[in-house]
Write an enzyme that holds these catalytic residues in place. Sequence first.
Site, PDB file in Angstrom:
ATOM      1  N   ARG A   1      -8.328  -0.089  -5.994  1.00 57.21           N
ATOM      2  CA  ARG A   1      -8.615   0.894  -5.112  1.00 57.21           C
ATOM      3  C   ARG A   1      -8.974   2.187  -5.850  1.00 57.21           C
ATOM      4  O   ARG A   1      -8.002   2.333  -6.887  1.00 57.21           O
ATOM      5  CB  ARG A   1      -7.234   1.140  -4.267  1.00 57.21           C
ATOM      6  CG  ARG A   1      -7.046  -0.132  -3.362  1.00 57.21           C
ATOM      7  CD  ARG A   1      -6.126  -0.037  -2.336  1.00 57.21           C
ATOM      8  NE  ARG A   1      -6.438   0.921  -1.183  1.00 57.21           N
ATOM      9  CZ  ARG A   1      -5.607   1.317  -0.323  1.00 57.21           C
ATOM     10  NH1 ARG A   1      -4.232   1.292  -0.254  1.00 57.21           N
ATOM     11  NH2 ARG A   1      -6.184   2.247   0.592  1.00 57.21           N
TER      12      ARG A   1
ATOM     13  N   GLN B   1      -1.470   2.314  10.299  1.00 56.31           N
ATOM     14  CA  GLN B   1      -0.279   2.281   9.598  1.00 56.31           C
ATOM     15  C   GLN B   1       0.786   3.137  10.264  1.00 56.31           C
ATOM     16  O   GLN B   1       2.127   2.958   9.904  1.00 56.31           O
ATOM     17  CB  GLN B   1      -0.568   2.970   8.113  1.00 56.31           C
ATOM     18  CG  GLN B   1      -1.235   2.061   7.165  1.00 56.31           C
ATOM     19  CD  GLN B   1      -2.588   2.755   6.999  1.00 56.31           C
ATOM     20  OE1 GLN B   1      -3.333   3.188   8.290  1.00 56.31           O
ATOM     21  NE2 GLN B   1      -3.287   2.585   5.808  1.00 56.31           N
TER      22      GLN B   1
ATOM     23  N   ASP C   1      -2.002  11.092  -1.294  1.00 59.18           N
ATOM     24  CA  ASP C   1      -2.468   9.927  -2.307  1.00 59.18           C
ATOM     25  C   ASP C   1      -2.981  10.721  -3.615  1.00 59.18           C
ATOM     26  O   ASP C   1      -2.952  10.185  -4.727  1.00 59.18           O
ATOM     27  CB  ASP C   1      -3.719   9.113  -1.597  1.00 59.18           C
ATOM     28  CG  ASP C   1      -3.171   8.469  -0.521  1.00 59.18           C
ATOM     29  OD1 ASP C   1      -2.710   7.453  -0.434  1.00 59.18           O
ATOM     30  OD2 ASP C   1      -3.099   9.060   0.759  1.00 59.18           O
TER      31      ASP C   1
ATOM     32  N   ASN D   1      -5.384  12.754   1.562  1.00 58.17           N
ATOM     33  CA  ASN D   1      -4.515  11.762   2.334  1.00 58.17           C
ATOM     34  C   ASN D   1      -5.223  11.022   3.185  1.00 58.17           C
ATOM     35  O   ASN D   1      -6.320  11.199   3.704  1.00 58.17           O
ATOM     36  CB  ASN D   1      -3.269  12.725   3.166  1.00 58.17           C
ATOM     37  CG  ASN D   1      -2.108  11.830   3.791  1.00 58.17           C
ATOM     38  OD1 ASN D   1      -1.641  11.127   2.866  1.00 58.17           O
ATOM     39  ND2 ASN D   1      -1.793  11.893   4.953  1.00 58.17           N
ATOM     40  N   LYS D   2      -4.432  10.055   4.020  1.00 60.25           N
ATOM     41  CA  LYS D   2      -5.003   9.127   4.968  1.00 60.25           C
ATOM     42  C   LYS D   2      -6.273   9.801   5.816  1.00 60.25           C
ATOM     43  O   LYS D   2      -5.768  10.738   6.547  1.00 60.25           O
ATOM     44  CB  LYS D   2      -4.174   8.432   5.634  1.00 60.25           C
ATOM     45  CG  LYS D   2      -4.573   7.319   6.538  1.00 60.25           C
ATOM     46  CD  LYS D   2      -5.411   6.157   6.052  1.00 60.25           C
ATOM     47  CE  LYS D   2      -4.813   5.461   4.772  1.00 60.25           C
ATOM     48  NZ  LYS D   2      -5.749   4.476   4.252  1.00 60.25           N
TER      49      LYS D   2
ATOM     50  N   ARG E   1       0.733  -1.363   0.077  1.00 61.99           N
ATOM     51  CA  ARG E   1      -0.032  -0.106  -0.071  1.00 61.99           C
ATOM     52  C   ARG E   1       0.811   1.406   0.095  1.00 61.99           C
ATOM     53  O   ARG E   1       2.043   1.138   0.190  1.00 61.99           O
ATOM     54  CB  ARG E   1      -1.007  -0.124   0.997  1.00 61.99           C
ATOM     55  CG  ARG E   1      -0.740  -0.685   2.529  1.00 61.99           C
ATOM     56  CD  ARG E   1       0.369   0.261   3.059  1.00 61.99           C
ATOM     57  NE  ARG E   1       0.203   1.599   3.437  1.00 61.99           N
ATOM     58  CZ  ARG E   1       1.063   2.038   3.629  1.00 61.99           C
ATOM     59  NH1 ARG E   1       2.578   1.924   3.681  1.00 61.99           N
ATOM     60  NH2 ARG E   1       0.997   3.651   3.779  1.00 61.99           N
ATOM     61  N   GLY E   2       0.248   2.486  -0.113  1.00 60.20           N
ATOM     62  CA  GLY E   2       1.089   3.587  -0.212  1.00 60.20           C
ATOM     63  C   GLY E   2       0.941   4.253  -1.778  1.00 60.20           C
ATOM     64  O   GLY E   2       1.341   3.256  -2.643  1.00 60.20           O
ATOM     65  N   ALA E   3       0.554   5.167  -2.023  1.00 62.46           N
ATOM     66  CA  ALA E   3       0.399   5.584  -3.273  1.00 62.46           C
ATOM     67  C   ALA E   3       1.459   5.307  -4.434  1.00 62.46           C
ATOM     68  O   ALA E   3       1.235   4.916  -5.504  1.00 62.46           O
ATOM     69  CB  ALA E   3       0.055   7.163  -3.382  1.00 62.46           C
TER      70      ALA E   3
HETATM   71  O1  MRU Z   1      -4.372   3.251   2.353  1.00 63.31           O
HETATM   72  P1  MRU Z   1      -2.694   3.574   2.215  1.00 63.31           P
HETATM   73  O2  MRU Z   1      -2.005   2.954   3.346  1.00 63.31           O
HETATM   74  O3  MRU Z   1      -2.606   3.103   0.528  1.00 63.31           O
HETATM   75  O4  MRU Z   1      -2.795   4.852   2.212  1.00 63.31           O
HETATM   76  C1  MRU Z   1      -1.693   5.816   1.619  1.00 63.31           C
HETATM   77  C2  MRU Z   1      -1.063   6.421   2.755  1.00 63.31           C
HETATM   78  O5  MRU Z   1      -0.658   5.853   3.813  1.00 63.31           O
HETATM   79  C3  MRU Z   1      -0.936   7.754   3.191  1.00 63.31           C
HETATM   80  O6  MRU Z   1      -2.095   8.308   2.993  1.00 63.31           O
HETATM   81  C4  MRU Z   1       0.252   8.330   2.682  1.00 63.31           C
HETATM   82  O7  MRU Z   1       0.395   9.476   3.582  1.00 63.31           O
HETATM   83  C5  MRU Z   1       0.396   8.746   1.238  1.00 63.31           C
HETATM   84  S1  MRU Z   1       1.257   7.684   0.611  1.00 63.31           S
HETATM   85  C6  MRU Z   1       2.606   8.160   0.702  1.00 63.31           C
END
Ligand code: MRU
Length: 369
Positions: free
Chosen positions: A98, A211, A252, A262-263, A54-56
């Site tokens: 996603r 996370q 993201d 973002n999250k 995960r993570g963009a």
């Molecule tokens: O749902 P995820 O874990 O894929 O989300 C991504 C993240 O952890 C973030 O929102 C993050 O800050 C951006 S990705 C570098």
Amino acid sequence: MLVKGKHYRTIWLETENKPIVKTINQLLLPHKFEIAELKTSEDVCNAISSMLLRGAPLIGVAAAYGIYLACYESRNTNNIEEFKSEVLNKANKIKSTRPTAVNLFNAVNNSLSSINKQNSIPSKIEAAFEFANKLAESEIYYCEQIGKYGFEILEKLNKAKKGDVINILTHCNAGWLACIDYGTATSPIYKAKEKGIDVHVWVEETRPRNQGASLTAWELLENNIPHTIITDNAGGYVMQKGMVDIVIVGSDRTTLSGDVCNKIGTYKTALAAKDNNIPFYAALPITSFDFNIKDGIKEIPIEERNQDEVKYISGVYKNEIVRVLLTPENSNVKNYGFDITPSRLITGLITDKGIILPKESEIKKLTQR
Ligand code: MRU
């Protein structure tokens, strides 16, 4: 970055008899470090939707490798039209894993357009392979550049504090696990440490998937960065008490007008930072911008995930990873994955091309450099 002193990237391709994508299984961290093998484009889809990875930026690179695997799977098709339709079908499946991180769509679309420029099946497969490898390298470079520019902000703060420790608050995991190396929000922190500036990171745990607590804290620990985990609810308190000098988060998807998705929980952190006059930065590479939209609240699709992620929590009990119920079993639950921080709450964007204001006029220039 380092795991038990050894350098790792979060994803790589091995090609002995047939291609295998290898990646760190993030579902098991921080309790177990295990490398997962993704052998088919379907494995890549499952890894993205289950959040094994995960993570963009990492989702984007995994998607690009997924397209390469899709091409490889169709290597024996009878003609180019059949090849194209099979790959397109699988590309659409990858895109449906996603909805929020724009890196996924950018990677799939750009990989498809590089494939479309080739005329034979072998050259199309080769184009997908090269695109994925190049994207992985670019993401590493972008994170390094973000580190270089973000470091300048931390250096200034350090001078203003006469060399005293800089307290950075971050939300979720915008570290190297979310990227390929270095991370976005964490890259300036690693650079500061490397240059001898004392840093301390407040890590918001980031319910419901935690996370921050499970991934960011693990990364920082493995790389010897002093840090403290706090609940999401404690962020405002530590700000009020003067214990935070700067907030740096990831993104993201960021719009042309500088709204940062973002999250979930990032928006409340930004509000608290504004109220306490604490600079709030989002760090992101060019691949996380969506230049086609302006209004983040209206236009960014926000992922809603399974209720069970809120209802249950997992952890280690007697050396086993176990899951326990937290809520009344029959209560209704909403599990929003992301929120939007409007540009008015953001001090600046730390990009791979420099630090800019969250304004259309500045963001537009990124496409021209
Ligand atoms: O749902 P995820 O874990 O894929 O989300 C991504 C993240 O952890 C973030 O929102 C993050 O800050 C951006 S990705 C570098």
